[in-house]
Design a protein around this motif. Sequence first.
Motif, PDB file in Angstrom:
ATOM      1  N   ALA A  63       0.843  -1.205   0.000  1.00  0.00           N
ATOM      2  CA  ALA A  63       0.000   0.000   0.000  1.00  0.00           C
ATOM      3  C   ALA A  63       0.874   1.249   0.000  1.00  0.00           C
ATOM      4  CB  ALA A  63      -0.933  -0.006   1.202  1.00  0.00           C
ATOM      5  N   VAL A  64       1.915   1.251   0.822  1.00  0.00           N
ATOM      6  CA  VAL A  64       2.834   2.390   0.844  1.00  0.00           C
ATOM      7  C   VAL A  64       3.613   2.464  -0.467  1.00  0.00           C
ATOM      8  CG1 VAL A  64       4.759   3.494   2.032  1.00  0.00           C
ATOM      9  CG2 VAL A  64       3.036   2.279   3.363  1.00  0.00           C
ATOM     10  N   LYS A  65       4.119   1.319  -0.903  1.00  0.00           N
ATOM     11  CA  LYS A  65       4.930   1.289  -2.129  1.00  0.00           C
ATOM     12  C   LYS A  65       4.136   1.775  -3.344  1.00  0.00           C
ATOM     13  CE  LYS A  65       7.257  -1.920  -5.264  1.00  0.00           C
ATOM     14  NZ  LYS A  65       7.476  -3.357  -5.582  1.00  0.00           N
ATOM     15  N   LEU A  66       2.961   1.194  -3.547  1.00  0.00           N
ATOM     16  CA  LEU A  66       2.158   1.567  -4.712  1.00  0.00           C
ATOM     17  C   LEU A  66       1.618   2.985  -4.571  1.00  0.00           C
ATOM     18  CD1 LEU A  66       0.197  -1.712  -5.514  1.00  0.00           C
ATOM     19  CD2 LEU A  66       2.493  -1.013  -6.187  1.00  0.00           C
ATOM     20  N   GLY A  67       1.350   3.401  -3.323  1.00  0.00           N
ATOM     21  CA  GLY A  67       0.929   4.780  -3.113  1.00  0.00           C
ATOM     22  C   GLY A  67       1.998   5.766  -3.544  1.00  0.00           C
ATOM     23  N   LEU A  68       3.238   5.476  -3.187  1.00  0.00           N
ATOM     24  CA  LEU A  68       4.347   6.332  -3.617  1.00  0.00           C
ATOM     25  C   LEU A  68       4.469   6.340  -5.133  1.00  0.00           C
ATOM     26  CD1 LEU A  68       7.025   5.308  -0.957  1.00  0.00           C
ATOM     27  CD2 LEU A  68       5.969   7.563  -1.156  1.00  0.00           C
ATOM     28  N   GLN A  69       4.412   5.170  -5.743  1.00  0.00           N
ATOM     29  CA  GLN A  69       4.533   5.095  -7.197  1.00  0.00           C
ATOM     30  C   GLN A  69       3.407   5.847  -7.898  1.00  0.00           C
ATOM     31  OE1 GLN A  69       5.060   0.638  -7.325  1.00  0.00           O
ATOM     32  NE2 GLN A  69       6.601   1.191  -8.831  1.00  0.00           N
ATOM     33  N   ALA A  70       2.202   5.699  -7.380  1.00  0.00           N
ATOM     34  CA  ALA A  70       1.060   6.374  -7.995  1.00  0.00           C
ATOM     35  C   ALA A  70       1.178   7.886  -7.900  1.00  0.00           C
ATOM     36  CB  ALA A  70      -0.235   5.902  -7.341  1.00  0.00           C
ATOM     37  N   LEU A  71       1.900   8.363  -6.888  1.00  0.00           N
ATOM     38  CA  LEU A  71       2.109   9.806  -6.723  1.00  0.00           C
ATOM     39  C   LEU A  71       3.349  10.295  -7.466  1.00  0.00           C
ATOM     40  CD1 LEU A  71       1.183  10.215  -2.945  1.00  0.00           C
ATOM     41  CD2 LEU A  71      -0.231  10.750  -4.946  1.00  0.00           C
ATOM     42  N   GLY A  72       3.993   9.406  -8.192  1.00  0.00           N
ATOM     43  CA  GLY A  72       5.120   9.808  -9.028  1.00  0.00           C
ATOM     44  C   GLY A  72       6.476   9.727  -8.383  1.00  0.00           C
ATOM     45  N   VAL A  73       6.601   9.041  -7.249  1.00  0.00           N
ATOM     46  CA  VAL A  73       7.890   8.919  -6.555  1.00  0.00           C
ATOM     47  C   VAL A  73       8.662   7.744  -7.142  1.00  0.00           C
ATOM     48  CG1 VAL A  73       9.032   8.566  -4.333  1.00  0.00           C
ATOM     49  CG2 VAL A  73       6.911   9.901  -4.458  1.00  0.00           C
ATOM     50  N   GLY A  74       9.941   7.944  -7.410  1.00  0.00           N
ATOM     51  CA  GLY A  74      10.734   6.875  -8.000  1.00  0.00           C
ATOM     52  C   GLY A  74      12.213   7.061  -7.767  1.00  0.00           C
ATOM     53  N   PRO A  75      13.042   6.386  -8.552  1.00  0.00           N
ATOM     54  CA  PRO A  75      14.502   6.437  -8.384  1.00  0.00           C
ATOM     55  C   PRO A  75      15.037   7.866  -8.406  1.00  0.00           C
ATOM     56  CG  PRO A  75      13.903   4.682  -9.883  1.00  0.00           C
ATOM     57  CD  PRO A  75      12.647   5.448  -9.625  1.00  0.00           C
ATOM     58  N   GLY A  76      15.937   8.138  -7.466  1.00  0.00           N
ATOM     59  CA  GLY A  76      16.550   9.460  -7.381  1.00  0.00           C
ATOM     60  C   GLY A  76      15.815  10.435  -6.497  1.00  0.00           C
ATOM     61  N   ASP A  77      14.576  10.119  -6.138  1.00  0.00           N
ATOM     62  CA  ASP A  77      13.801  11.014  -5.286  1.00  0.00           C
ATOM     63  C   ASP A  77      14.112  10.777  -3.813  1.00  0.00           C
ATOM     64  OD1 ASP A  77      12.493  12.089  -7.486  1.00  0.00           O
ATOM     65  OD2 ASP A  77      10.850  10.637  -7.386  1.00  0.00           O
ATOM     66  N   GLU A  78      13.741  11.735  -2.983  1.00  0.00           N
ATOM     67  CA  GLU A  78      13.850  11.602  -1.532  1.00  0.00           C
ATOM     68  C   GLU A  78      12.457  11.692  -0.922  1.00  0.00           C
ATOM     69  OE1 GLU A  78      18.305  13.572  -0.873  1.00  0.00           O
ATOM     70  OE2 GLU A  78      16.506  14.704  -0.306  1.00  0.00           O
ATOM     71  N   VAL A  79      12.256  10.914   0.134  1.00  0.00           N
ATOM     72  CA  VAL A  79      10.986  10.899   0.857  1.00  0.00           C
ATOM     73  C   VAL A  79      11.287  11.129   2.333  1.00  0.00           C
ATOM     74  CG1 VAL A  79       8.965   9.535   1.500  1.00  0.00           C
ATOM     75  CG2 VAL A  79       9.946   9.312  -0.806  1.00  0.00           C
ATOM     76  N   ILE A  80      10.683  12.147   2.917  1.00  0.00           N
ATOM     77  CA  ILE A  80      10.932  12.480   4.320  1.00  0.00           C
ATOM     78  C   ILE A  80       9.944  11.728   5.197  1.00  0.00           C
ATOM     79  CG2 ILE A  80      10.990  14.334   6.022  1.00  0.00           C
ATOM     80  CD1 ILE A  80      11.699  16.253   3.711  1.00  0.00           C
ATOM     81  N   THR A  81      10.481  11.003   6.179  1.00  0.00           N
ATOM     82  CA  THR A  81       9.655  10.209   7.077  1.00  0.00           C
ATOM     83  C   THR A  81      10.349  10.119   8.431  1.00  0.00           C
ATOM     84  OG1 THR A  81       8.406   8.138   7.259  1.00  0.00           O
ATOM     85  CG2 THR A  81      10.646   7.990   6.332  1.00  0.00           C
ATOM     86  N   VAL A  82       9.989   9.108   9.227  1.00  0.00           N
ATOM     87  CA  VAL A  82      10.574   8.936  10.557  1.00  0.00           C
ATOM     88  C   VAL A  82      11.230   7.570  10.669  1.00  0.00           C
ATOM     89  CG1 VAL A  82       9.021  10.541  11.742  1.00  0.00           C
ATOM     90  CG2 VAL A  82       8.336   8.140  11.467  1.00  0.00           C
ATOM     91  N   SER A  83      12.127   7.454  11.637  1.00  0.00           N
ATOM     92  CA  SER A  83      12.793   6.184  11.903  1.00  0.00           C
ATOM     93  C   SER A  83      12.079   5.405  12.996  1.00  0.00           C
ATOM     94  CB  SER A  83      14.248   6.451  12.311  1.00  0.00           C
ATOM     95  OG  SER A  83      14.939   5.266  12.582  1.00  0.00           O
ATOM     96  N   ASN A  84      11.274   6.094  13.806  1.00  0.00           N
ATOM     97  CA  ASN A  84      10.480   5.433  14.840  1.00  0.00           C
ATOM     98  C   ASN A  84       9.193   4.926  14.193  1.00  0.00           C
ATOM     99  OD1 ASN A  84       9.587   4.589  17.407  1.00  0.00           O
ATOM    100  ND2 ASN A  84       8.439   6.489  17.682  1.00  0.00           N
ATOM    101  N   THR A  85       9.321   3.829  13.471  1.00  0.00           N
ATOM    102  CA  THR A  85       8.197   3.228  12.762  1.00  0.00           C
ATOM    103  C   THR A  85       8.540   1.776  12.479  1.00  0.00           C
ATOM    104  OG1 THR A  85       6.739   3.426  10.821  1.00  0.00           O
ATOM    105  CG2 THR A  85       9.077   3.891  10.478  1.00  0.00           C
ATOM    106  N   ALA A  86       7.566   1.028  12.002  1.00  0.00           N
ATOM    107  CA  ALA A  86       7.854  -0.328  11.534  1.00  0.00           C
ATOM    108  C   ALA A  86       8.696  -0.236  10.265  1.00  0.00           C
ATOM    109  CB  ALA A  86       6.558  -1.074  11.263  1.00  0.00           C
ATOM    110  N   ALA A  87       9.643  -1.133  10.124  1.00  0.00           N
ATOM    111  CA  ALA A  87      10.551  -1.103   8.978  1.00  0.00           C
ATOM    112  C   ALA A  87       9.834  -1.073   7.627  1.00  0.00           C
ATOM    113  CB  ALA A  87      11.501  -2.295   9.045  1.00  0.00           C
ATOM    114  N   PRO A  88       8.660  -1.710   7.462  1.00  0.00           N
ATOM    115  CA  PRO A  88       8.015  -1.688   6.144  1.00  0.00           C
ATOM    116  C   PRO A  88       7.747  -0.290   5.587  1.00  0.00           C
ATOM    117  CG  PRO A  88       7.045  -3.409   7.470  1.00  0.00           C
ATOM    118  CD  PRO A  88       7.980  -2.654   8.366  1.00  0.00           C
ATOM    119  N   ALA A  98      13.606   5.208  -4.157  1.00  0.00           N
ATOM    120  CA  ALA A  98      13.806   6.512  -3.529  1.00  0.00           C
ATOM    121  C   ALA A  98      14.659   6.373  -2.269  1.00  0.00           C
ATOM    122  CB  ALA A  98      12.465   7.157  -3.198  1.00  0.00           C
ATOM    123  N   THR A  99      15.112   7.503  -1.740  1.00  0.00           N
ATOM    124  CA  THR A  99      15.947   7.531  -0.539  1.00  0.00           C
ATOM    125  C   THR A  99      15.145   8.064   0.638  1.00  0.00           C
ATOM    126  OG1 THR A  99      17.956   7.915  -1.827  1.00  0.00           O
ATOM    127  CG2 THR A  99      18.037   8.487   0.516  1.00  0.00           C
TER     128      THR A  99
END
Length: 369
Positions: A63-88, A98-99
């Motif tokens: 769901a996260v992966k396809l959501g990112l792809q559907a929003l146009g996120v791909g190789p070379g992009d950066e995504v800001i998130t948190v480290s206090n989360t489940a690894a998935p 993305a990074t």
Amino acid sequence: MTIRVWDYQQEYENERADLLDAVDSVFRSGQLVFGASMRGFEAEFAAYHGSRHCVSVDNGTNAVKLGLQALGVGPGDEVITVSNTAAPTVLAVDAVGATPVFVDVDPDTYLMDTGQVEAVITDRTRALLPVHLYGQCVDLAPLGQLAATHGLKLLEDCAQAHGARRNGRVAGSTGDAAAFSFYPTKVLGAYGDGGAVLTSDDEAAARLRRLRYYGMEERYYVVETPGHNSRLDEVQAEILRRKLRRLDTYVAARRAVAERYAEGLGDTGLVLPTTAAGNEHVHYVYVVRHPRRDAILEALKADDIVLNISYPWPVHTMTGFAHLGYAEGSLPVTERLAKEIFSLPMYPSLAPEVQDRVIAAVREALLKV
């Protein structure tokens, strides 16, 4: 009797007739994939959230992966998130090429510290991925402003926040899209794996439907763009459809358990969960803190109470993400929490007498450490 942090057996007994009827209705329907149950669940889940589209998938990671792809996120992009989360959450970012870029979390709510986000935005940043952690919502207002200013996409990770609200808005109804997991432990859990993406963007929804079905539209073998096999099967869809009708009941029961913990442990040295102003917490997990966490867990295990830590290893400290270059101490709040937090049993069918045993055992353990 061993007490664990989560158990579904009593809930199953309570709902057994309806669940077995759900399975039987699917088996008798003649359609095991892409049938009426999936379509019905998607429509009802979207309506619950006031969203135009729900696209169901096979698990929360996709769901996260396809959501990112559907929003146009791909190789070379950066995504800001948190480290206090489940690894998935982070694995999905990596899976699209993305990074992940991490910010620290608030020391009281353990949610993304939105005040740190702007400082790490670069010309490669493509999306913001806040995690509605443990059952309550990140404040999306400042993130929405940053997304508008910098031309970013906002994907909500709602895996732990089914039914949670902030200022009256249900989790998953604010961003460009929202990813959900229906893993069995979730507030709305299947009897197996499952996930979904919500969006009110018609084009993103169309891309999602192609991505989950090999990149095809309606006709099999006609690939419009390379995709995946990420379908939610009819059995899980029908079970989720039945359980969705009870979601608010599950949430009310979880809140009652949380209130009982607050009453029984509020006068101890344990740091209990904090609900941010404007939030309506659904208590996916009941996370507490203590500097002698490990000793407490050992004492409870001796009393046949086996608990969990969500999460003992921040993602940025894992060897699989060492290449990102986050040194020890780079996310101090996240790292401190990982040494102190643990989860008490939390599920709707947790019996009061079982919870009382947990409270008594925790109080006794606190006296020993």
